[in-house]
Design a protein around this motif. Structure first.
Motif, PDB file in Angstrom:
ATOM      1  N   ASP A   1       1.024  -1.179  -0.385  1.00  0.00           N
ATOM      2  CA  ASP A   1       0.095  -0.657  -0.173  1.00  0.00           C
ATOM      3  C   ASP A   1       0.983   2.084  -0.449  1.00  0.00           C
TER       4      ASP A   1
ATOM      5  N   LYS B   1       0.427   4.281   1.832  1.00  0.00           N
ATOM      6  CA  LYS B   1      -0.037   5.091   3.572  1.00  0.00           C
ATOM      7  C   LYS B   1       1.783   4.033   3.275  1.00  0.00           C
ATOM      8  N   ASP B   2       2.619   4.219   1.916  1.00  0.00           N
ATOM      9  CA  ASP B   2       4.105   3.553   3.041  1.00  0.00           C
ATOM     10  C   ASP B   2       3.871   2.604   3.263  1.00  0.00           C
ATOM     11  N   ASN B   3       3.406   1.520   3.153  1.00  0.00           N
ATOM     12  CA  ASN B   3       3.790   0.213   4.136  1.00  0.00           C
ATOM     13  C   ASN B   3       2.722  -1.048   3.340  1.00  0.00           C
TER      14      ASN B   3
ATOM     15  N   SER C   1       4.007  -5.603   3.377  1.00  0.00           N
ATOM     16  CA  SER C   1       4.156  -6.488   4.150  1.00  0.00           C
ATOM     17  C   SER C   1       4.792  -7.189   3.057  1.00  0.00           C
TER      18      SER C   1
ATOM     19  N   ARG D   1       5.931  -5.310   8.510  1.00  0.00           N
ATOM     20  CA  ARG D   1       5.572  -4.696   7.607  1.00  0.00           C
ATOM     21  C   ARG D   1       6.874  -3.633   8.071  1.00  0.00           C
ATOM     22  N   TYR D   2       7.084  -2.886   6.321  1.00  0.00           N
ATOM     23  CA  TYR D   2       7.799  -1.626   6.313  1.00  0.00           C
ATOM     24  C   TYR D   2       8.067  -0.343   5.658  1.00  0.00           C
ATOM     25  N   SER D   3       8.209   0.610   5.826  1.00  0.00           N
ATOM     26  CA  SER D   3       7.933   1.767   5.295  1.00  0.00           C
ATOM     27  C   SER D   3       8.840   0.957   3.864  1.00  0.00           C
ATOM     28  N   SER D   4       8.759   1.882   2.592  1.00  0.00           N
ATOM     29  CA  SER D   4       9.401   1.320   1.091  1.00  0.00           C
ATOM     30  C   SER D   4      11.556   1.629   1.392  1.00  0.00           C
TER      31      SER D   4
ATOM     32  N   GLU E   1      -3.571  -3.656  -2.932  1.00  0.00           N
ATOM     33  CA  GLU E   1      -3.190  -4.251  -1.375  1.00  0.00           C
ATOM     34  C   GLU E   1      -4.658  -5.431  -2.073  1.00  0.00           C
TER      35      GLU E   1
END
Length: 140
Positions: A33, A36-38, A40, A50-53, A135
């Motif tokens: 996603d 949201k910079d999320n 998985s 779960r990480y940011s890019s 998603e």
């Protein structure tokens, strides 16, 4: 449009906070996603991380890496040069086995990693055609 799901990534080895303790490990993007910079990431067992890019790394494009190797050969030792060429040759095969093996080589040496990998954030900004929200719903 290019999609991120299914892409191999490495969790940055120097990531200070990682609830699933996967720093330096290779995983597969399960859900992305980008609004949201999320991101998985699955690791073949256990919970998704779960990480940011900017916390995830990918290999540079094979053409860009080859050019960097050839123009930077004078600034590197023989071992680094050999490892970078090995990574680049593995990129010729776009299957998970070869890409995973290339990533393992990159992660083992900080200099090789610095020269051969970029953050997922940089990768996304270079490839504007990636879906903003990917998603994946798992409905039964």
């Amino acid at each position: 449009m290019e999609e991120l799901t299914g892409q191999l990534v490495v969790v940055h080895p120097q990531l200070t906070t990682d609830p699933v303790s996967r720093q330096g490990q290779i995983g597969l993007i399960a859900i992305a996603d980008l609004q949201k910079d999320n991101i998985s990431v699955g690791f073949g067992g256990g919970p998704l991380g779960r990480y940011s890019s900017d916390a995830l790394l990918v290999l540079k494009d094979k053409r860009e890496l080859y050019q960097d190797i050839m123009t930077g050969v004078k600034d590197m030792d023989a071992g680094t040069f050999k490892d970078l060429l090995d990574i680049n040759m593995k990129q010729e095969y776009s299957d998970y086995g070869h890409i995973s093996a290339a990533m393992k080589i990159a992660v083992e040496n900080p200099e090789v990693m610095k020269r051969s990998m970029i953050s997922l954030e940089d990768y996304i900004s270079r490839n504007h055609n990636i879906n903003v929200s990917e998603e994946v719903s798992f409905e039964r």
